[in-house]
Design a protein around this motif. Structure first.
Motif, PDB file in Angstrom:
ATOM      1  N   ALA A 182       0.822  -1.190   0.041  1.00 48.47           N
ATOM      2  CA  ALA A 182      -0.154   0.060   0.139  1.00 48.47           C
ATOM      3  C   ALA A 182       0.927   1.458   0.141  1.00 48.47           C
ATOM      4  CB  ALA A 182      -0.787  -0.009   1.222  1.00 48.47           C
ATOM      5  N   PRO A 202       3.223   3.143  -5.356  1.00 51.51           N
ATOM      6  CA  PRO A 202       2.354   3.570  -6.390  1.00 51.51           C
ATOM      7  C   PRO A 202       1.560   2.454  -7.152  1.00 51.51           C
ATOM      8  CG  PRO A 202       4.560   4.743  -6.851  1.00 51.51           C
ATOM      9  CD  PRO A 202       4.672   3.532  -5.668  1.00 51.51           C
ATOM     10  N   ARG A 249       2.375  -1.813  -7.570  1.00 52.38           N
ATOM     11  CA  ARG A 249       1.918  -2.366  -6.639  1.00 52.38           C
ATOM     12  C   ARG A 249       0.875  -3.688  -7.188  1.00 52.38           C
ATOM     13  NH1 ARG A 249      -1.113   1.594  -3.661  1.00 52.38           N
ATOM     14  NH2 ARG A 249      -2.806   1.400  -5.032  1.00 52.38           N
ATOM     15  N   LYS A 285       1.113   8.506   3.517  1.00 53.40           N
ATOM     16  CA  LYS A 285       1.999   7.455   2.718  1.00 53.40           C
ATOM     17  C   LYS A 285       1.127   6.574   1.942  1.00 53.40           C
ATOM     18  CE  LYS A 285       6.437   9.141   4.812  1.00 53.40           C
ATOM     19  NZ  LYS A 285       6.075   9.509   6.329  1.00 53.40           N
ATOM     20  N   ILE A 286      -0.001   6.342   2.670  1.00 49.02           N
ATOM     21  CA  ILE A 286      -0.480   5.172   2.160  1.00 49.02           C
ATOM     22  C   ILE A 286      -1.116   5.436   0.750  1.00 49.02           C
ATOM     23  CG2 ILE A 286      -2.731   3.849   2.310  1.00 49.02           C
ATOM     24  CD1 ILE A 286      -0.841   3.098   4.505  1.00 49.02           C
ATOM     25  N   ASN A 287      -1.070   4.654  -0.355  1.00 49.48           N
ATOM     26  CA  ASN A 287      -1.784   4.869  -1.932  1.00 49.48           C
ATOM     27  C   ASN A 287      -1.051   5.929  -2.553  1.00 49.48           C
ATOM     28  OD1 ASN A 287      -3.008   4.305  -4.077  1.00 49.48           O
ATOM     29  ND2 ASN A 287      -5.075   4.496  -3.172  1.00 49.48           N
ATOM     30  N   PRO A 288       0.222   6.037  -2.568  1.00 47.97           N
ATOM     31  CA  PRO A 288       0.953   7.172  -3.056  1.00 47.97           C
ATOM     32  C   PRO A 288       0.580   7.349  -4.401  1.00 47.97           C
ATOM     33  CG  PRO A 288       2.504   5.532  -2.714  1.00 47.97           C
ATOM     34  CD  PRO A 288       1.524   5.071  -2.259  1.00 47.97           C
ATOM     35  N   ASP A 289       0.686   8.443  -5.252  1.00 50.14           N
ATOM     36  CA  ASP A 289       0.343   8.764  -6.636  1.00 50.14           C
ATOM     37  C   ASP A 289       1.684   8.262  -7.664  1.00 50.14           C
ATOM     38  OD1 ASP A 289      -2.216   9.390  -6.312  1.00 50.14           O
ATOM     39  OD2 ASP A 289      -1.447  11.430  -5.709  1.00 50.14           O
ATOM     40  N   LYS A 290       2.583   8.748  -6.763  1.00 50.82           N
ATOM     41  CA  LYS A 290       4.104   8.510  -7.796  1.00 50.82           C
ATOM     42  C   LYS A 290       5.152   8.130  -6.719  1.00 50.82           C
ATOM     43  CE  LYS A 290       4.958  13.531  -7.336  1.00 50.82           C
ATOM     44  NZ  LYS A 290       3.723  13.803  -6.752  1.00 50.82           N
ATOM     45  N   PHE A 291       6.203   7.677  -7.381  1.00 54.47           N
ATOM     46  CA  PHE A 291       7.470   7.286  -6.810  1.00 54.47           C
ATOM     47  C   PHE A 291       8.110   8.194  -5.912  1.00 54.47           C
ATOM     48  CE2 PHE A 291      11.940   6.472  -6.520  1.00 54.47           C
ATOM     49  CZ  PHE A 291      11.977   4.936  -5.810  1.00 54.47           C
TER      50      PHE A 291
END
Lengths: 306, 290
Positions: free
Chosen positions: A105, A108, A112, B8-14
Motif C-alpha cells: 500500500a 504507487p 503495486r 504515505k498510503i496509496n501514493p500517486d508517484k514514486f
C-alpha cells in the motif's frame, strides 16, 4: 377462483417473506446437503463403529477414548505435527499477509498491481499443479536442484532424500504452504489498508503519533479490523486445509515415519485405507472443533483490541 | 501537524522513501515467482535439457514437444487427454455460472429482503466460512453415493455450488447499495425479480467477478470427485489426470509432460485473475467480518 386472482395471491405471497426464501432456496438446499448434513453425519458416525459394509453400531464415546488414549500415532505424531504445522503456517502466514499488504500500500499503483499479482499467484496453484515443481526441486538424487546446488557448493557430499526423510519433510511442507498462503485473506487486507480514510492518519498525527509503527498499531489495524478478522479466518481455514500437502510431496500415506502426517491425512488413512469410518468420523469432529476453537481464539484477540 | 507529511498510503508517484519497501518486496516477489517461472521453462524444454546435469533453470531451445506428447498420449484405459480437458472446461464453466447465479440470489435475499431467519442464516453462513470440506470427506462420500451422484458428471458441479464465502462477499457488497433505490423501483411497480436483474446485478459486477474467480479456482483445481466418486475414466477431469502424472513423474521422461500439464492447469487461473484483479480488490474492501 379465477386465474387472475390466483396469480395476484401468489404475487402477494412472493412479495412477503416467501419471496426471500425463494431467492435463498437453491443455496439453502445445497448448503444443507453438502455442508450441514456431512457435519451432522460425521457427528453421528463418530459415536459408532462402522466399517462401511455392516450397519453402524452405537458404541458411545469409545472412538474418542481410543483416539485420546490408545492411538499412538495420533498422540505422538499426528497431533504434534498438526500443532507445529498450524502454529507456524497460520500466524506466520497471517503476519506476512498483513505486512506485505501494508508495504504494497506504500508504493504507487502500477508497481503495486504487478507485485501483488506475483505474491498472490502461488495461492492459485492449489497444491497439485505445483507438486511437479517441488518433486523436481527437492528430488532425492543428484539431479534435484537443491541437491545439485548444495553438492556443487560443497555443503553436502551425497544427495539428501528431502521428501522421504523424516527430518526434512515437515520443514518443506511448512515452506511450501507459506509460499502459497497469500490468498484471499491477503487481498482482503490489501484492500483494507488502501481503503482507510487519509483523515484518520491526519487526526492520529495531531493526537501525537510520531512514527509509522505507532501509526500501524493505533490507526491502520483498528481501522481495518473487519478485514483483519476475515483474513484471520481465511488463514485458519487455509492452514487446516493444506493438510494434504505432506502426502502429495512424499507420495505416500502414511508419510515416511509419520513425519508429515496431519489430522487430515489421518482421517483419510482410517476412512479410506482401513475402512474404520466411525473412528475416522471421530477424528473429523475433533478437527472441526479445533478449527472452530482457533477461530474463536483469534476472534477474541482481535475483538479485544478496540 | 508538523510531523505529518501527508499520508504515505496509496501514493500517486514514486518517492525515494519508498525504496526500502521495494528492497523487501522485489526480492520476495522474485523468490515467490521462481517456481512458477520454472514450470514455464520446464514445460518448453526438449528432452536433453530436462535430462541435463547439472540441471539448468532456463530453457535454451524451447520446443512444443512436451505439449504434443501430452496430447498424443493416452491413458491405459484409452481415453485421450483432450477428453479430460474437455470435462474440466465444461464442468468448470457450468460451476462458475451456477455459483454466480445461486450466490447472488441468496446474497440478495440476505442483504435486501426482510424475513425472520435472516440474521441466523447469515450467522450460520459466517460460521461456515470455517468449513473445511476435506474434514468431512467420509460423510460427503455417503451422501454422494446415496443421491446417486457417483459416476455422474454432476458430481463435479453440485457439491461445489454452495460457497459460503461467495454468499458472504455478495451480502457485504450489496449492503452498500442504498435501500432507497430499490424502494423507488418498487413504487414504479418493479417486482423483486426485476429489481434483482435490472438494478442489483449491474451494480455488483465487482463481486460477481470475485465469485467467478474463486469458484473457477476451486472447480478447475478440484481432484476430489474424479479421485473418489467417479470410476468411469471418461468422466474424470484434467486436474485428476495431472495428479496421476505427478505421482508417476519420478521417472524423468514424465517430467516434461507433467510440467506442460501443470502449465495448462495454472495459466487459465492467472489470465482470469489478471483480467479481473481490479474488481477483486474492489470487492475485498467490503469483505470485513463485522
Amino acid at each position: 377462483m379465477t386465474k387472475v386472482s390466483f396469480k395476484e395471491k401468489f404475487k402477494s405471497l412472493i412479495d412477503k417473506e416467501a419471496g426471500a426464501y425463494l431467492f435463498l432456496s437453491p443455496y439453502l438446499i445445497l448448503f444443507f446437503v453438502f455442508i450441514v448434513l456431512p457435519v451432522i453425519i460425521a457427528m453421528f458416525l463418530s459415536f459408532t463403529g462402522f466399517n462401511a459394509v455392516e450397519r453402524p453400531n452405537f458404541i458411545g464415546l469409545k472412538n474418542y477414548i481410543t483416539l485420546l488414549t490408545q492411538d499412538g500415532t495420533f498422540m505422538q505424531s499426528v497431533l504434534p505435527n498438526t500443532i507445529k504445522f498450524s502454529l507456524i503456517v497460520g500466524p506466520v502466514g497471517y503476519f506476512l499477509s498483513f505486512i506485505l499488504a501494508w508495504m504494497l500500500a506504500q508504493i504507487p499503483k502500477k508497481s503495486r498491481t504487478v507485485l501483488s499479482l506475483i505474491i498472490y499467484s502461488p495461492s492459485m496453484t492449489a497444491g497439485i499443479a505445483m507438486t511437479v515443481v517441488w518433486t523436481i526441486l527437492f528430488s532425492g538424487d543428484a539431479t534435484g536442484y537443491l541437491n545439485s546446488m548444495l553438492l556443487n557448493m560443497g555443503f553436502i557430499h551425497e544427495p539428501i532424500q528431502w521428501l522421504q526423510s523424516p527430518e526434512h519433510l515437515m520443514n518443506i511442507m511448512i515452506l511450501v504452504s507459506l509460499w502459497s498462503s497469500m490468498g484471499v485473506g491477503f487481498l482482503a487486507m490489501l484492500a483494507g489498508v488502501l481503503n482507510i480514510n487519509s483523515e484518520m492518519y491526519e487526526a492520529g498525527y495531531i493526537d501525537g503519533i510520531t512514527n509509522r509503527f505507532q501509526e500501524i498499531i493505533h490507526i491502520t489495524i483498528p481501522s481495518m479490523k473487519p478485514q483483519m478478522l476475515f483474513g484471520a479466518v481465511m488463514s485458519v481455514v487455509g492452514t487446516f486445509q493444506a493438510g494434504a500437502i505432506g502426502v502429495q510431496l512424499s507420495g505416500a500415506n502414511p508419510t515416511p515415519q509419520n513425519s508429515g502426517q496431519l489430522i487430515v491425512n489421518h482421517i483419510e488413512d482410517f476412512g479410506f485405507i482401513r475402512y474404520e469410518m466411525g473412528y475416522a468420523a471421530a477424528i473429523s469432529v475433533v478437527l472441526l472443533i479445533l478449527i472452530w476453537l482457533s477461530s474463536k481464539f483469534i476472534w477474541k484477540i482481535l475483538g479485544e483490541n478496540d | 501537524m508538523s510531523s505529518f507529511e501527508g499520508t504515505k498510503i496509496n501514493p500517486d508517484k514514486f518517492h525515494k522513501s519508498q525504496i526500502k519497501f521495494y528492497l523487501i518486496l522485489i526480492p520476495l516477489a522474485i523468490f515467490m515467482v521462481m517456481p512458477i517461472v520454472y514450470i514455464f521453462f520446464h514445460a518448453f524444454k526438449p528432452m536433453d535439457e530436462i535430462f541435463a546435469y547439472p540441471p539448468r533453470f532456463f530453457v535454451k531451445n524451447p520446443t512444443l514437444g512436451n505439449f504434443k506428447k501430452l496430447f498424443s498420449s493416452m491413458t491405459e484405459s484409452g481415453i485421450p487427454v483432450s477428453r479430460y480437458l474437455f470435462n474440466s472446461i465444461l464442468s468448470t464453466a457450468i460451476t462458475v455460472i451456477a455459483t454466480i447465479f445461486i450466490s447472488t440470489l441468496a446474497g440478495f435475499a440476505l442483504s435486501k429482503k426482510k424475513f425472520k431467519l435472516k440474521g441466523l442464516i447469515f450467522e450460520i453462513n459466517t460460521l461456515a466460512l470455517m468449513f473445511v470440506p476435506i474434514a468431512v470427506t467420509i460423510p460427503r462420500y455417503f451422501i454422494i453415493v446415496k443421491t446417486g451422484l457417483n459416476d455422474n458428471f454432476l458430481v463435479h458441479i453440485l457439491p461445489m455450488l454452495a460457497m459460503p464465502i461467495g454468499i458472504f462477499l455478495v451480502k457485504q457488497f450489496m449492503d452498500q447499495i442504498p435501500d432507497s433505490l430499490l424502494e423507488a423501483a418498487k413504487i414504479d411497480g418493479a417486482t423483486d425479480w426485476d429489481i434483482f436483474i435490472k438494478i442489483i446485478l449491474p451494480m455488483i459486477k465487482p463481486v460477481i467477478a470475485t465469485i467467478a474467480i474463486l469458484s473457477f479456482q476451486a472447480a478447475w483445481n478440484n481432484v476430489e470427485p474424479s479421485n473418489m466418486y467417479i470410476n468411469n475414466e471418461s468422466l474424470k477431469n484434467f486436474a485428476f489426470y495431472m495428479s496421476t502424472l505427478t505421482s508417476a513423474s519420478n521417472d524423468i521422461v514424465g517430467q516434461g509432460i507433467s510440467a506442460a500439464a501443470s502449465l495448462i492447469m495454472f495459466v487459465p487461473n492467472l489470465i482470469i485473475f489478471i483480467i479481473m484483479q481490479k474488481q477483486v480488490i474492489n470487492t475485498m474492501a467490503h469483505s470485513g467480518i463485522k
